[in-house]
Design an enzyme around this catalytic site. Sequence first.
Site, PDB file in Angstrom:
ATOM      1  N   ASP A 125      -2.257   6.595  -3.394  1.00 36.51           N
ATOM      2  CA  ASP A 125      -1.152   5.915  -2.724  1.00 36.51           C
ATOM      3  C   ASP A 125      -0.516   4.835  -3.593  1.00 36.51           C
ATOM      4  OD1 ASP A 125      -3.229   4.094  -2.604  1.00 36.51           O
ATOM      5  OD2 ASP A 125      -2.554   3.252  -0.703  1.00 36.51           O
ATOM      6  N   SER A 134       0.801  -1.217   0.000  1.00 34.94           N
ATOM      7  CA  SER A 134       0.000   0.000   0.000  1.00 34.94           C
ATOM      8  C   SER A 134       0.838   1.274   0.000  1.00 34.94           C
ATOM      9  CB  SER A 134      -0.952  -0.041   1.196  1.00 34.94           C
ATOM     10  OG  SER A 134      -1.845   1.028   1.122  1.00 34.94           O
ATOM     11  N   HIS A 135       0.659   2.090   1.026  1.00 36.50           N
ATOM     12  CA  HIS A 135       1.293   3.404   1.100  1.00 36.50           C
ATOM     13  C   HIS A 135       2.726   3.320   1.620  1.00 36.50           C
ATOM     14  CE1 HIS A 135      -0.540   2.154   4.774  1.00 36.50           C
ATOM     15  NE2 HIS A 135       0.306   2.917   5.433  1.00 36.50           N
ATOM     16  N   ASP A 147      -0.856   1.614  -4.007  1.00 38.23           N
ATOM     17  CA  ASP A 147      -1.701   0.664  -4.740  1.00 38.23           C
ATOM     18  C   ASP A 147      -3.022   1.263  -5.212  1.00 38.23           C
ATOM     19  OD1 ASP A 147      -2.566   0.811  -2.096  1.00 38.23           O
ATOM     20  OD2 ASP A 147      -3.415  -1.202  -2.122  1.00 38.23           O
ATOM     21  N   LYS A 193     -11.399   0.120  -1.021  1.00 36.18           N
ATOM     22  CA  LYS A 193     -11.496   1.562  -1.168  1.00 36.18           C
ATOM     23  C   LYS A 193     -10.877   1.933  -2.507  1.00 36.18           C
ATOM     24  CE  LYS A 193      -7.541   2.284   1.936  1.00 36.18           C
ATOM     25  NZ  LYS A 193      -7.338   0.953   2.552  1.00 36.18           N
ATOM     26  N   ASP A 229      -5.622   2.716  -3.695  1.00 35.58           N
ATOM     27  CA  ASP A 229      -6.929   2.664  -3.020  1.00 35.58           C
ATOM     28  C   ASP A 229      -7.172   3.868  -2.112  1.00 35.58           C
ATOM     29  OD1 ASP A 229      -5.137   1.859  -1.097  1.00 35.58           O
ATOM     30  OD2 ASP A 229      -6.111  -0.053  -0.645  1.00 35.58           O
ATOM     31  N   ARG A 230      -6.116   4.612  -1.769  1.00 27.97           N
ATOM     32  CA  ARG A 230      -6.320   5.785  -0.920  1.00 27.97           C
ATOM     33  C   ARG A 230      -6.413   7.050  -1.764  1.00 27.97           C
ATOM     34  NH1 ARG A 230      -2.851   5.388   4.612  1.00 27.97           N
ATOM     35  NH2 ARG A 230      -3.299   3.211   5.051  1.00 27.97           N
TER      36      ARG A 230
HETATM   37  C1  G16 Z   1      -5.243  -0.408   5.358  1.00 25.55           C
HETATM   38  C2  G16 Z   1      -6.667  -0.845   5.575  1.00 25.55           C
HETATM   39  C3  G16 Z   1      -7.498   0.303   6.043  1.00 25.55           C
HETATM   40  C4  G16 Z   1      -6.886   0.923   7.289  1.00 25.55           C
HETATM   41  C5  G16 Z   1      -5.462   1.318   7.003  1.00 25.55           C
HETATM   42  C6  G16 Z   1      -4.735   1.792   8.241  1.00 25.55           C
HETATM   43  O1  G16 Z   1      -5.186   0.484   4.304  1.00 25.55           O
HETATM   44  O2  G16 Z   1      -7.218  -1.370   4.399  1.00 25.55           O
HETATM   45  O3  G16 Z   1      -8.775  -0.165   6.295  1.00 25.55           O
HETATM   46  O4  G16 Z   1      -7.620   2.031   7.706  1.00 25.55           O
HETATM   47  O5  G16 Z   1      -4.744   0.212   6.528  1.00 25.55           O
HETATM   48  O6  G16 Z   1      -4.674   0.736   9.145  1.00 25.55           O
HETATM   49  P1  G16 Z   1      -3.794   0.818  10.441  1.00 25.55           P
HETATM   50  O7  G16 Z   1      -4.329   1.985  11.225  1.00 25.55           O
HETATM   51  O8  G16 Z   1      -3.990  -0.493  11.133  1.00 25.55           O
HETATM   52  O9  G16 Z   1      -2.372   1.078  10.031  1.00 25.55           O
HETATM   53  P2  G16 Z   1      -4.071   0.343   3.177  1.00 25.55           P
HETATM   54  O10 G16 Z   1      -4.293   1.504   2.264  1.00 25.55           O
HETATM   55  O11 G16 Z   1      -2.757   0.417   3.925  1.00 25.55           O
HETATM   56  O12 G16 Z   1      -4.304  -0.980   2.553  1.00 25.55           O
END
Ligand code: G16
Length: 543
Positions: A277, A113-114, A279, A376, A281-282
């Site tokens: 981000d 992800s990010h 991937d 997302k 989704d953000r």
């Molecule tokens: C993931 C989850 C999200 C979550 C985020 C932060 O996002 O899919 O639902 O809100 O992590 O999670 P945490 O607070 O546990 O770090 P992504 O974009 O990283 O896949």
Amino acid sequence: MSILTVETMPIEGQKPGTSGLRKKTRVFVGTHFVENFVQAILDAIGGAAGKTFVLGGDGRYFSPQVAQVILRMCAAQGAKKVIVGQDALLSTPAASHLIRLNKTDGGFIMSASHNPGGLDEDFGLKFNMPNGGPAPEGVTDAIFAATKTISSYRILEAQDIDLDTLGETRLGEMAVQVVDPVADYADLMETLFDFPKLRALFAGGFRMRFDAMCAITGPYGTEILERRLGAPEGTVVNGTPLPDFGGMHPDPNPTWAHDLMDVMFGDDAPDFGAASDGDGDRNMVVGKNTYVSPSDSLAVLAANAHLAPGYRGGIAGVARSMPTSAAVDLVADAMGIGKFETPTGWKFFGNLLDAGKVTLCGEESFGTGSDHVREKDGLWAVLLWLNVLAERGETVAEVLESHWKAFGRNYYSRHDYEGLPVDVADGIVDPLRARLGELPGTTVEGMEIAAADDFAYTDPVDGSVSQMQGLRIVFADGSRFVIRLSGTGTEGATLRLYLERYVAGPEDLGLDVQAALAPVIAAAETLAGIKAASGRDGPNVVT
Ligand code: G16
């Protein structure tokens, strides 16, 4: 080509977190690490025989090698077909869409992800279900259990196959279909939004900057914004996905997307700015001199979704993660639709979306989406904002102001303390958890505590229960703070402090956010002692 059965042993630390397994890349490249985890996934879902999967990711370092391993293991275990994005690229929402569009048995998404990419940065792998959504806890628990008992895996002995060329080829008995990663997703967006209206918006001189942060949304943004909607070339910046994201931290928030923030708060700023981000989704959306908090963005989109063709019939309900502000709840109440509060993690929205209980959902962590996929979706949120701006003929600032006038304003901020030693983070959270029962009725920094608990969630669709999802302290005036540890980091612990204060208006709707939250920040520090325990002066990321 022969099928090899390779002996292996359980490897520590293969427990999926908030969203799949994320680790330092150097951990992922270790002997058998990928193979063990893929075998555990296949075992947990009842094997691969006769199944069709989707495969892709954000293109980060090590993805090409992992894609070949997944293909060889699926082929060895009887999968019928794998649909792969060209060059093993797929944004997370596009992967979710392909899983659903082709009615497959799920998919593998290679992304952290990010988190930054590279040999010394992060890698990740997760499995999504046939509904297109992240595996729920029951499945991730089964995957983790399988990683602890594994003794062998099966893999086809074969050369790497060509993933650059579109079309169908074979790996052993299994079909491999290499598809354009963008086309089907872009077509889906055309069904949801008023593309002629958006084309007219750009033709009328509307200026936008979309920062893809050298990550996966570059090709999607270029195709949709520049080619299909006619935004001028150069609207998309940092548009080529790179294995190390050009050294960027592809996390669309004011700290890491500071280049975009500088442009949007500078002279001659465009009308609209957005970033996505690693991937895809953000999303972060920004107006001229106007930052939109993700919680507000969700509320504004819920209140205005009916302006876009895909949502003209209205929305069934909304869902947000518990730490997300209650701004969207106020919209739901006014509209007389359902509202749901889930733990952090997109996987918790899946059942609600599948059951038709909600149409829109979102999180404070820069995630917004709808029932068009089961992830997302960064570009989707950007396009919905564009559609709302085009229909209302207003600026981002005007839309926000009228929203706050109608619903009041939920001042909101998240303070992150990243990279804490795990024992330090536990030393902050555990003592506070132990005191929760005695807090209601007491006063801290002049504020009376009305309620305190560790959030637990019972899924209204399947009845599954998730405990210990974040400590929340609610004050008599409705303000609150929440503390929880991130489940997506790869180093030490990240402590997240979520702060919220509601102002009904009409006065005090334009305060500085941190100043408006100062009493809640002070109360949180007094109760949790984060600065003292961590030895830090303050958070290193504020959103
Ligand atoms: C993931 C989850 C999200 C979550 C985020 C932060 O996002 O899919 O639902 O809100 O992590 O999670 P945490 O607070 O546990 O770090 P992504 O974009 O990283 O896949």
